[in-house]
Design an enzyme around this catalytic site. Sequence first.
Site, PDB file in Angstrom:
ATOM      1  N   CYS A 175       5.689   7.341   0.425  1.00 49.77           N
ATOM      2  CA  CYS A 175       4.894   6.714  -0.638  1.00 49.77           C
ATOM      3  C   CYS A 175       5.776   6.353  -1.827  1.00 49.77           C
ATOM      4  O   CYS A 175       5.648   5.270  -2.401  1.00 49.77           O
ATOM      5  CB  CYS A 175       3.756   7.645  -1.065  1.00 49.77           C
ATOM      6  SG  CYS A 175       2.445   7.807   0.157  1.00 49.77           S
ATOM      7  N   VAL A 194      -0.915  -0.774  -4.482  1.00 50.02           N
ATOM      8  CA  VAL A 194      -2.115   0.044  -4.627  1.00 50.02           C
ATOM      9  C   VAL A 194      -1.775   1.396  -4.006  1.00 50.02           C
ATOM     10  O   VAL A 194      -1.367   1.473  -2.838  1.00 50.02           O
ATOM     11  CB  VAL A 194      -3.339  -0.580  -3.932  1.00 50.02           C
ATOM     12  CG1 VAL A 194      -4.528   0.373  -3.977  1.00 50.02           C
ATOM     13  CG2 VAL A 194      -3.706  -1.906  -4.590  1.00 50.02           C
ATOM     14  N   THR A 198       0.840  -1.201   0.000  1.00 53.37           N
ATOM     15  CA  THR A 198       0.000   0.000   0.000  1.00 53.37           C
ATOM     16  C   THR A 198       0.867   1.239   0.000  1.00 53.37           C
ATOM     17  O   THR A 198       1.799   1.365   0.795  1.00 53.37           O
ATOM     18  CB  THR A 198      -0.914   0.010   1.239  1.00 53.37           C
ATOM     19  OG1 THR A 198      -1.691  -1.187   1.243  1.00 53.37           O
ATOM     20  CG2 THR A 198      -1.828   1.217   1.232  1.00 53.37           C
ATOM     21  N   SER A 199       0.541   2.161  -0.897  1.00 58.45           N
ATOM     22  CA  SER A 199       1.211   3.452  -0.981  1.00 58.45           C
ATOM     23  C   SER A 199       0.122   4.514  -1.113  1.00 58.45           C
ATOM     24  O   SER A 199      -1.031   4.257  -0.782  1.00 58.45           O
ATOM     25  CB  SER A 199       2.168   3.473  -2.175  1.00 58.45           C
ATOM     26  OG  SER A 199       2.887   4.684  -2.223  1.00 58.45           O
ATOM     27  N   GLY A 200       0.497   5.660  -1.601  1.00 56.83           N
ATOM     28  CA  GLY A 200      -0.469   6.729  -1.790  1.00 56.83           C
ATOM     29  C   GLY A 200      -0.169   7.518  -3.042  1.00 56.83           C
ATOM     30  O   GLY A 200       0.950   7.474  -3.569  1.00 56.83           O
TER      31      GLY A 200
END
Length: 151
Positions: A62, A84, A43-45
């Site tokens: 991120c 994602v 998971t990132s942003g």
Amino acid sequence: MASLTEYTAEKARELFGLRLFHALDAVRLAVPHLTPHGSITLTSGSAAFKGGPGWTLGAAVCGAVVSAARSLAVELVPIRVNVVALGVLRSPVWSQMSEADREEMYAGLADSLPLGRVGEPDDVAKAYLALMDQAYVTGSVSVVDGGTLVA
């Protein structure tokens, strides 16, 4: 997040610990238990691709997650590794805010997004499932951000 004037090494260690180092620990511990056709989704942003004032640390972590995943996708072949990258999502991450402030933030952000709303957990869950199901995708980032990157 915090502006550069509020930056401390301790804040950086805490954020990188939570978002990157613990994720890498989880990957390291999981890999021996995965089948050769396994899949890891981190998971990132969307801040990895579009930062802003007060988002230096957030954008940095991120971006680090995306870079780590792309390296792991090559290192862990044949296990697939993807990411994602989330935009603003209705989630407990904003729980430190009052409900009124949170709803005001969501409404303001929704007005600035092409899709006119912030993300819901179901929106993001579909992205994870798609990456886990797709056997011919690795080293990729699925951005689920309501259009943040094009706004």
